[in-house]
Enzyme design. Structure first.
Site, PDB file in Angstrom:
ATOM      1  N   LYS A 154       0.866  -1.199   0.000  1.00  0.00           N
ATOM      2  CA  LYS A 154       0.000   0.000   0.000  1.00  0.00           C
ATOM      3  C   LYS A 154       0.884   1.226   0.000  1.00  0.00           C
ATOM      4  CE  LYS A 154      -4.459   0.839   0.221  1.00  0.00           C
ATOM      5  NZ  LYS A 154      -5.594  -0.017  -0.156  1.00  0.00           N
ATOM      6  N   ASP A 178      -6.930   4.347  -4.456  1.00  0.00           N
ATOM      7  CA  ASP A 178      -7.617   4.208  -3.164  1.00  0.00           C
ATOM      8  C   ASP A 178      -8.235   5.592  -2.951  1.00  0.00           C
ATOM      9  OD1 ASP A 178      -7.639   2.107  -0.720  1.00  0.00           O
ATOM     10  OD2 ASP A 178      -7.492   4.109   0.164  1.00  0.00           O
TER      11      ASP A 178
HETATM   12  N1  GLU Z   1      -7.384   0.222  -2.866  1.00  0.00           N
HETATM   13  C1  GLU Z   1      -8.112  -0.965  -3.171  1.00  0.00           C
HETATM   14  C2  GLU Z   1      -8.143  -1.882  -1.965  1.00  0.00           C
HETATM   15  O1  GLU Z   1      -8.190  -1.406  -0.858  1.00  0.00           O
HETATM   16  C3  GLU Z   1      -7.658  -1.643  -4.454  1.00  0.00           C
HETATM   17  C4  GLU Z   1      -6.224  -1.995  -4.563  1.00  0.00           C
HETATM   18  C5  GLU Z   1      -5.806  -2.477  -5.938  1.00  0.00           C
HETATM   19  O2  GLU Z   1      -6.621  -2.558  -6.842  1.00  0.00           O
HETATM   20  O3  GLU Z   1      -4.606  -2.768  -6.081  1.00  0.00           O
HETATM   21  O4  GLU Z   1      -8.161  -3.089  -2.046  1.00  0.00           O
END
Ligand code: GLU
Length: 459
Positions: free
Chosen positions: A139, A179
């Site tokens: 992340k 996100d």
């Molecule tokens: N931000 C999204 C999550 O919390 C998607 C992450 C992604 O697609 O890599 O899962």
């Protein structure tokens, strides 16, 4: 150091070891309350699997799991439209790559700090494992606030952010997506700068791209659609379906919007949306096209939606969306937005199912209360996995240089959400806690990651 590092077998010894590990994590990672919360929530459910599978009690496994493989923090200087220089902080936490390249979104929001990114990265490990699609957990993000910034300012920020981040990425290494605060516009600017710096058309390095240049159909919709499918599966376990159910939805970003779109498609009635200024209750059900126009095109507020919608919609400034009575609640805004009092209100109003579209929106106290009251509770790492799952499908399309139809992606998403629901449900039964999707999700995700980590040795 953590006491008792040898093989442990009894339940008391296992619990003592988990408690000691939790204390150690809090001591070594001060001022990261969300990270502590996310780790505690997982560790609290692992005792039965550690007792049943002695190989998981191997010293070092849990200690490695809670320590990111790599943490990158960097300066992001950029100039606003008046020539003033701003300095933000950028983060990427590459948490675990036992199952595949690091995968997880970027969050641009003023609240972002290392603890927030670590909590999100930690959750992502298990979520991604549950999809079964070969993606590790990571992340990233920044404390940059895109609100009120011009497109040109957002572009300059994204270019500066990627100027550092690019060296850590790669389609086989680390693949970010969006996100909170990072949508199609930001992914476009980030991709452009990556391509310019590296001189590579490396479509699989970012997901959430535009469908004309390497993006997948249904990626914008996937998190919200997936959560509705998960909630529907939980309702089916109770002998009901979504048709005719009233739903309280929080948030008004990408997840909330496509949650409501899918609810309408399945005959349910989403009554609310919210942002940091308050919430809107719409007696006729939220008009998703109008909300999209206000939020995505005009980048306005939910109060603007209420003004435009007419008599059916009321804006409640500063109110808590959970006070609106409904059969189902889908928190889709941000972490810790649904506390114990809110849970008590939902229960009093007869809620049957709560399913997390956002990451960790319900506090541990709220989850406990909902479970005790017999409410079916879908934890985010299972219920909102549809977004990252379709990201993995986007990577698959990029690697094979093909484009799947909307119908094919939707079918795959439905299959994956069904599998995740079944896995969580069966795992909970296997460990003697039927209906406990939190334990089911944590143990099922943990087993997949732990097996891969053990097989790959101490690294
Ligand atoms: N931000 C999204 C999550 O919390 C998607 C992450 C992604 O697609 O890599 O899962």
């Amino acid at each position: 150091m953590v006491p008792e590092r040898g093989h442990v077998t009894t339940r008391t010894a296992i619990q003592a070891r988990l408690d000691a590990l939790r204390d150690e994590i809090e001591r070594r990672n001060p001022a990261q309350p969300e990270f502590h919360q996310a780790v505690r929530e997982v560790l609290d459910t692992l005792a039965p699997v550690l007792a049943a599978r002695p190989e998981y009690a191997d010293p070092g496994l849990l200690e490695r799991l809670v320590e990111p493989e790599r943490q990158i923090i960097f300066r992001v200087p950029w100039q606003d439209d008046h020539g003033r220089v701003h300095v933000n902080r950028g983060f990427r936490v590459e948490f675990n790559s036992a199952l595949g390249p690091y995968k997880g979104g970027l969050r641009f929001h003023p609240s972002v700090d290392l603890g927030i990114i670590k909590f999100l990265g930690f959750e992502q490990i298990f979520k991604n494992a549950l999809t079964g699609l070969g993606i590790g957990g990571g992340k990233g993000g920044s404390d940059f606030d895109p609100h009120g910034r011009s497109d040109a300012e957002v572009m300059r920020f994204c270019q500066s952010f990627m100027t550092e981040l690019h060296r850590h990425l790669g389609e086989h290494t680390d693949v970010p997506a969006g996100d909170i605060g990072v949508g199609g516009r930001e992914i476009g600017y980030l991709f452009g700068q990556y391509r310019r710096i590296t001189n590579r058309w490396e479509a699989g390095v970012l997901t959430g791209k535009g469908t004309g240049w390497g993006g997948s159909a249904v990626r914008p919709e996937a998190t919200g659609y997936g959560n509705v499918l998960f909630a529907a599966a939980m309702l089916r376990e109770r002998g009901e379906d979504l048709e005719g159910q009233t739903v309280v939805v929080s948030g008004s970003g990408n997840v909330a919007i496509y949650t409501m779109e899918k609810l309408h498609a399945l005959g349910a009635n989403p009554l609310t949306c919210s942002d940091s200024s308050g919430y809107v209750v719409d007696d006729k059900g939220v008009d998703v096209e109008l909300l999209k126009q206000v939020k995505e095109v005009e980048r306005g507020r939910v109060s603007d939606y209420a003004e435009r919608r007419g008599a059916s919609a009321t804006f409640v400034p500063g109110g808590r969306v959970w006070e609106v009575p409904a059969d189902v609640a889908l928190p889709s805004a941000t972490q810790n937005e649904l506390g114990e009092q809110d849970a008590a209100t939902l229960v009093r109003n007869g809620v049957k199912v709560v399913s997390e579209g956002a990451n960790m929106p319900a506090t541990p106290e709220a989850v406990r209360l909902l479970r005790q009251a017999g409410v079916s509770f879908g934890p985010g790492k299972a219920a909102n996995a549809g977004g990252v799952a379709v990201s993995a499908l986007e990577m698959a399309q990029n690697h094979s240089r093909t484009t799947w139809s909307r119908q094919k992606v939707e079918e795959e998403l439905a299959r994956i959400m069904g599998d995740i629901h079944r896995t969580c449900h069966e795992t909970a039964e296997r460990y003697g806690v039927p209906g406990d999707y939190v334990t089911g999700a944590n143990i099922a995700g943990f087993e997949r990651v732990a097996d891969a980590m053990i097989a790959q040795g101490v690294i």
